[in-house]
Motif scaffolding. Structure first.
Motif, PDB file in Angstrom:
ATOM      1  N   ALA A   1       0.862  -1.280   0.175  1.00 44.19           N
ATOM      2  CA  ALA A   1       0.115  -0.051   0.155  1.00 44.19           C
ATOM      3  C   ALA A   1       0.886   1.288   0.015  1.00 44.19           C
ATOM      4  N   GLY A   2       2.257   1.109  -0.088  1.00 45.20           N
ATOM      5  CA  GLY A   2       3.220   2.283   0.089  1.00 45.20           C
ATOM      6  C   GLY A   2       3.211   2.802   1.481  1.00 45.20           C
ATOM      7  N   ARG A   3       2.980   2.034   2.352  1.00 43.51           N
ATOM      8  CA  ARG A   3       3.125   2.519   3.789  1.00 43.51           C
ATOM      9  C   ARG A   3       4.491   2.232   4.148  1.00 43.51           C
ATOM     10  N   VAL A   4       5.165   3.041   4.993  1.00 41.51           N
ATOM     11  CA  VAL A   4       6.632   2.773   5.584  1.00 41.51           C
ATOM     12  C   VAL A   4       6.544   2.300   7.026  1.00 41.51           C
ATOM     13  N   LEU A   5       7.195   1.253   7.254  1.00 39.31           N
ATOM     14  CA  LEU A   5       7.659   0.650   8.400  1.00 39.31           C
ATOM     15  C   LEU A   5       8.297   1.642   9.278  1.00 39.31           C
ATOM     16  N   LEU A   6       7.774   1.937  10.527  1.00 37.49           N
ATOM     17  CA  LEU A   6       8.346   2.960  11.366  1.00 37.49           C
ATOM     18  C   LEU A   6       8.449   2.060  12.714  1.00 37.49           C
ATOM     19  N   LEU A   7       9.873   2.298  13.491  1.00 43.70           N
ATOM     20  CA  LEU A   7      10.003   1.695  14.793  1.00 43.70           C
ATOM     21  C   LEU A   7      10.365   2.735  15.886  1.00 43.70           C
ATOM     22  N   ARG A   8       9.840   2.320  16.969  1.00 43.35           N
ATOM     23  CA  ARG A   8      10.149   3.366  18.214  1.00 43.35           C
ATOM     24  C   ARG A   8      11.317   2.693  19.010  1.00 43.35           C
ATOM     25  N   HIS A   9      12.380   3.382  18.538  1.00 41.65           N
ATOM     26  CA  HIS A   9      13.745   2.505  19.230  1.00 41.65           C
ATOM     27  C   HIS A   9      13.787   2.894  20.722  1.00 41.65           C
ATOM     28  N   ARG A  10      14.162   1.730  21.329  1.00 39.29           N
ATOM     29  CA  ARG A  10      14.533   2.190  22.993  1.00 39.29           C
ATOM     30  C   ARG A  10      15.746   2.819  23.073  1.00 39.29           C
ATOM     31  N   MET A  11      16.748   2.595  22.420  1.00 41.59           N
ATOM     32  CA  MET A  11      18.102   2.971  22.752  1.00 41.59           C
ATOM     33  C   MET A  11      18.177   4.507  21.952  1.00 41.59           C
ATOM     34  N   TRP A  12      17.338   5.145  21.262  1.00 40.11           N
ATOM     35  CA  TRP A  12      17.579   6.415  20.846  1.00 40.11           C
ATOM     36  C   TRP A  12      17.130   7.427  21.749  1.00 40.11           C
ATOM     37  N   PRO A  13      17.546   8.700  21.470  1.00 39.43           N
ATOM     38  CA  PRO A  13      17.213   9.827  22.511  1.00 39.43           C
ATOM     39  C   PRO A  13      15.804  10.062  22.693  1.00 39.43           C
ATOM     40  N   GLU A  14      15.322  10.242  23.921  1.00 36.44           N
ATOM     41  CA  GLU A  14      13.977  10.576  24.282  1.00 36.44           C
ATOM     42  C   GLU A  14      13.352  11.663  23.423  1.00 36.44           C
ATOM     43  N   GLY A  15      12.307  11.744  22.793  1.00 34.06           N
ATOM     44  CA  GLY A  15      11.750  12.720  21.967  1.00 34.06           C
ATOM     45  C   GLY A  15      11.902  12.555  20.466  1.00 34.06           C
ATOM     46  N   ARG A  16      12.997  11.482  19.972  1.00 29.66           N
ATOM     47  CA  ARG A  16      13.418  11.477  18.635  1.00 29.66           C
ATOM     48  C   ARG A  16      13.667   9.724  18.745  1.00 29.66           C
TER      49      ARG A  16
END
Length: 152
Positions: free
Chosen positions: A40-55
């Motif tokens: 459908a053209g959607r993109v897989l996004l992940l919320r990464h545990r090790m990345w800075p809060e808010g980003r």
């Protein structure tokens, strides 16, 4: 002096030349990102545990292992982080100059698997249309999704 060096270089052919080159040049880590799309053209996004809060929202990303083709790094990282299977596509970004890391991004297409996130690294996964990307997303990843150069 150059002639002497050239003569020595020819004498030490093979593995010794590689050792000299290894010692004389910088070593780089390769950070590989996958822009994974579904039918459908959607993109897989992940919320990464090790990345800075808010980003913490971004694309599947990881480091290549020794001898691994970069497209296969995308396949491995997506499988490890989400359980999904992807097929790597074209190279869309290559940049050096960030300390001792090169940044590489490939398009990738979802081909199968069941979504099961690795809770050690990933807090959440979701499919988003490029027009509805979440707040708290890495700006360079937003630009990659939109087909823009993140170095401009």
């Amino acid at each position: 002096m150059k002639r002497i060096i050239a003569k020595l270089w020819r004498i030490i052919r093979g593995p010794m030349q590689w050792r000299v080159l290894w010692l004389a040049h910088s070593k780089f880590m390769a950070g590989i990102t996958g822009i994974v799309r579904d039918d459908a053209g959607r993109v897989l996004l992940l919320r990464h545990r090790m990345w800075p809060e808010g980003r913490q929202w971004g694309l599947p990303t990881g480091y290549a292992t020794a001898g691994e083709e970069f497209g296969q790094t995308v396949v491995r990282e997506v499988r490890e982080e989400t359980g999904l299977e992807v097929k790597p596509g074209r190279l869309v970004h290559l940049k050096s100059g960030y300390k001792l890391r090169i940044e590489v991004a490939y398009e990738a297409q979802l081909v199968g698997g069941d979504l099961k996130i690795d809770s050690f690294e990933i807090l959440e996964a979701r499919w988003c249309s490029p027009e509805e990307l979440p707040d708290g997303m890495q700006e360079s990843h937003r630009l990659l999704i939109l087909g823009k150069d993140p170095t401009d």
